[in-house]
Design a protein around this motif. Sequence first.
Motif, PDB file in Angstrom:
ATOM      1  N   LEU A 117       8.556   2.339   7.141  1.00 36.19           N
ATOM      2  CA  LEU A 117       7.312   3.181   6.637  1.00 36.19           C
ATOM      3  C   LEU A 117       7.076   3.575   5.262  1.00 36.19           C
ATOM      4  O   LEU A 117       7.370   4.636   5.110  1.00 36.19           O
ATOM      5  N   ILE A 118       6.650   3.427   4.937  1.00 33.11           N
ATOM      6  CA  ILE A 118       5.992   4.089   3.787  1.00 33.11           C
ATOM      7  C   ILE A 118       4.956   5.996   3.727  1.00 33.11           C
ATOM      8  O   ILE A 118       4.325   5.256   4.634  1.00 33.11           O
ATOM      9  N   VAL A 119       5.829   6.618   3.402  1.00 29.17           N
ATOM     10  CA  VAL A 119       4.995   8.345   3.538  1.00 29.17           C
ATOM     11  C   VAL A 119       5.460   8.928   2.398  1.00 29.17           C
ATOM     12  O   VAL A 119       6.474   9.180   2.233  1.00 29.17           O
ATOM     13  N   ARG A 120       3.634   8.793   1.550  1.00 25.32           N
ATOM     14  CA  ARG A 120       4.016  10.334   0.889  1.00 25.32           C
ATOM     15  C   ARG A 120       4.983  10.052  -0.901  1.00 25.32           C
ATOM     16  O   ARG A 120       5.865  10.121  -0.799  1.00 25.32           O
ATOM     17  N   GLY A 121       4.738   8.447  -0.705  1.00 26.29           N
ATOM     18  CA  GLY A 121       5.186   7.475  -1.952  1.00 26.29           C
ATOM     19  C   GLY A 121       6.986   7.142  -1.413  1.00 26.29           C
ATOM     20  O   GLY A 121       7.644   6.951  -2.618  1.00 26.29           O
ATOM     21  N   ALA A 181       8.824   1.706  -9.028  1.00 25.56           N
ATOM     22  CA  ALA A 181      10.656   2.081  -7.854  1.00 25.56           C
ATOM     23  C   ALA A 181      10.043   3.067  -6.853  1.00 25.56           C
ATOM     24  O   ALA A 181       9.138   4.515  -7.237  1.00 25.56           O
ATOM     25  N   ILE A 182      10.970   2.535  -5.590  1.00 17.29           N
ATOM     26  CA  ILE A 182      10.016   3.738  -4.647  1.00 17.29           C
ATOM     27  C   ILE A 182      11.214   4.677  -4.071  1.00 17.29           C
ATOM     28  O   ILE A 182      12.829   3.749  -3.955  1.00 17.29           O
ATOM     29  N   PRO A 183      11.402   5.351  -3.887  1.00 14.27           N
ATOM     30  CA  PRO A 183      12.536   6.423  -3.761  1.00 14.27           C
ATOM     31  C   PRO A 183      12.869   5.884  -2.058  1.00 14.27           C
ATOM     32  O   PRO A 183      12.270   5.449  -1.180  1.00 14.27           O
ATOM     33  N   MET A 184      14.011   5.703  -1.887  1.00 12.30           N
ATOM     34  CA  MET A 184      14.416   4.730  -0.157  1.00 12.30           C
ATOM     35  C   MET A 184      15.123   5.845   0.479  1.00 12.30           C
ATOM     36  O   MET A 184      16.381   6.393   0.433  1.00 12.30           O
ATOM     37  N   ASN A 185      14.400   6.645   1.887  1.00 21.35           N
ATOM     38  CA  ASN A 185      15.581   7.602   2.164  1.00 21.35           C
ATOM     39  C   ASN A 185      15.587   6.697   3.910  1.00 21.35           C
ATOM     40  O   ASN A 185      15.655   5.763   3.788  1.00 21.35           O
ATOM     41  N   LEU A 186      17.013   6.986   3.842  1.00 20.13           N
ATOM     42  CA  LEU A 186      18.648   6.336   4.034  1.00 20.13           C
ATOM     43  C   LEU A 186      18.916   6.603   5.570  1.00 20.13           C
ATOM     44  O   LEU A 186      19.502   6.252   5.771  1.00 20.13           O
ATOM     45  N   THR A 187      18.190   7.894   5.955  1.00 17.77           N
ATOM     46  CA  THR A 187      18.387   8.821   7.142  1.00 17.77           C
ATOM     47  C   THR A 187      18.612   8.066   8.404  1.00 17.77           C
ATOM     48  O   THR A 187      18.930   8.148   9.616  1.00 17.77           O
ATOM     49  N   ILE A 210       0.653  -1.642  -0.138  1.00 19.67           N
ATOM     50  CA  ILE A 210      -0.237   0.052  -0.117  1.00 19.67           C
ATOM     51  C   ILE A 210       0.880   1.050   0.207  1.00 19.67           C
ATOM     52  O   ILE A 210       1.788   0.999   0.470  1.00 19.67           O
ATOM     53  N   ARG A 211       0.512   2.515  -0.235  1.00 20.42           N
ATOM     54  CA  ARG A 211       1.286   3.515  -1.348  1.00 20.42           C
ATOM     55  C   ARG A 211       1.113   4.068   0.234  1.00 20.42           C
ATOM     56  O   ARG A 211       2.701   4.720   0.713  1.00 20.42           O
ATOM     57  N   ASP A 212       0.530   4.260   1.469  1.00 19.13           N
ATOM     58  CA  ASP A 212       1.211   5.061   2.023  1.00 19.13           C
ATOM     59  C   ASP A 212       0.559   3.864   3.893  1.00 19.13           C
ATOM     60  O   ASP A 212      -0.685   4.051   4.331  1.00 19.13           O
ATOM     61  N   GLY A 213       0.935   3.099   4.790  1.00 24.71           N
ATOM     62  CA  GLY A 213       0.710   2.365   5.558  1.00 24.71           C
ATOM     63  C   GLY A 213       0.854   2.989   6.276  1.00 24.71           C
ATOM     64  O   GLY A 213       1.031   3.841   7.146  1.00 24.71           O
ATOM     65  N   GLN A 214      -0.064   2.269   7.871  1.00 25.01           N
ATOM     66  CA  GLN A 214       0.037   2.337   9.362  1.00 25.01           C
ATOM     67  C   GLN A 214       1.253   2.050   9.730  1.00 25.01           C
ATOM     68  O   GLN A 214       0.930   1.884  11.162  1.00 25.01           O
TER      69      GLN A 214
END
Length: 543
Positions: free
Chosen positions: A271-275, A247-253, A207-211
């Motif tokens: 967690l998926i947030v805003r794509g 393809a989904i961007p990965m935030n690695l911070t 799902i795009r923005d999971g809980q």
Amino acid sequence: MALQTYDIKNILENFEFLGHKPSESVLNKCLALCNKYAINEEDFVDMWAAFAITHLKGAAPCIESLQSFERRELSKPVQKATDILHHPLPLLPSQSVAPSTPKAVNKIPILSDEISLSPSVSQAIQYSSREHAGKVILSHGTNKNYVCCMQAVAVKQHSDSGELLTSDVRYMYESMGRKVTSLASITTSVANCIFKQHNLQMPERYIRDGQGDEFLYGRIICDSEGKLNKASVMLELPRGSFSPGDAIPMNLTQMPSYSLYPGQIVVTEGLIVRGQINVAKIYPGVDEIPRQKPVLKENLQIMTACGPYTLNNNLLYEPLQDLLKVVLEKLPHVLILTGPFMDVDHDLIANGFTEDYEKFFNSLVESIMLPLAGTKTTVVFVASHKDVFHHVVYPTPPFELKHQYSNMICVPDPCVLDIEGVLVGITTADIVFHIAKQDLCWPSGLSDRMSRICRHVLSQQHFYPLYPPDKTMSVDHELLERFGMFEKVPHVMILPSCFKHFIKNVNGCTVVNPEKLVKGMSGGTYARLNISTKDTTCEIIQI
């Protein structure tokens, strides 16, 4: 904002991976270039290595060559310096030199003067008067009781699927659809193993923005041309997860450390947030260990060398002759020779060669096999896409030889050998160097670089996990899916590279880079292994 500073010791350390020890003036020049163009030490040396292999036949750096490197590469006005040599290219077959076929000279090639240029005095002296021939320069393991083999051993190809790559295979007929299907199949296969190993449930949908945290799997890709960086990492998902080709961007911070490269198959948790996925954990592959080695009647002796086998200014094959003298003295159970035997980049082969390529190679094989007639040593010839007479495709079919010998076997590249139950994986593709050029590691110097890259290969369960492939490779991904995978981790993995020789124990697998038997105008190294049921000893020896 403070300017980043670079360390001359790190530059020297990275050059030592290539087997170079530059002078202080050269290192100072390198440091100045790093500061001028804001390139970190590891990327700078990787870029130099690619430049030197392409233009200088792998020569060590000097002031003049660094000036040429800066002029031709670093000072390009459009590209960023760190993008040089790292941009993805379309998958095209490498061009091979078209063979000329005049009447062949009927001579054993390593004894032939007619087809060789006379080396200059300084060049001849450089090899014939070399020092420390036969010296062990690196050793791993404690069992150094090498003995001559008294009986032959069983050597055969191993395949988990039972299918073997043969010389009559059709290749480069893959359509884009078939290529996508092969890549997806490899991705799903490796991801399944990762989920299984960590007792995770493979998701049925996303799902795009999971809980809460989601588990995603796919391939690491770069969102633009150039080398991967922490802001450009994306995960290419399986078809149908969000929409085909997503393809989904990965935030690695949130990640304290990671090591990623394009084509790597991973499972991520976050967690998926805003794509985009805020990555909390990465499962980078399958950490399998080799199965227990069988009980061996006697220690298994293996020698292995990687081409080229002749100096770059002649075709006398003197280093190969010297290797054969050692083989006749030590009489190992198995001698593994990996190509190229007739390197397409060799000066005399690329320019004005007047022999029939295949006849020349068959004569070369004869000159290797005749001295070993009557011995118990089995000789394994591993094909290479860099041999001028052979197929320019990876995976590469085995050689077809005019004469067969009872103690000889020809195998494709890559392959896994079963030697009395001991599994030995081999590829002639320089996957270590190719991944090193693209590897994104945080923090820098996280771990032993060579061990880390070898672990990447083993954990991805196939011999060439980089995608897109290096521009020097013509990869057929349908063949890679069928013949480039391994479910069982080999006991020994032979990964020849332009990097300095190494021996690494990676999760119980002994990974060996014997380097090359010949380096330009000078002799190189080969490897000798002593394998028992309990352990594996390996030595790197100067020719």
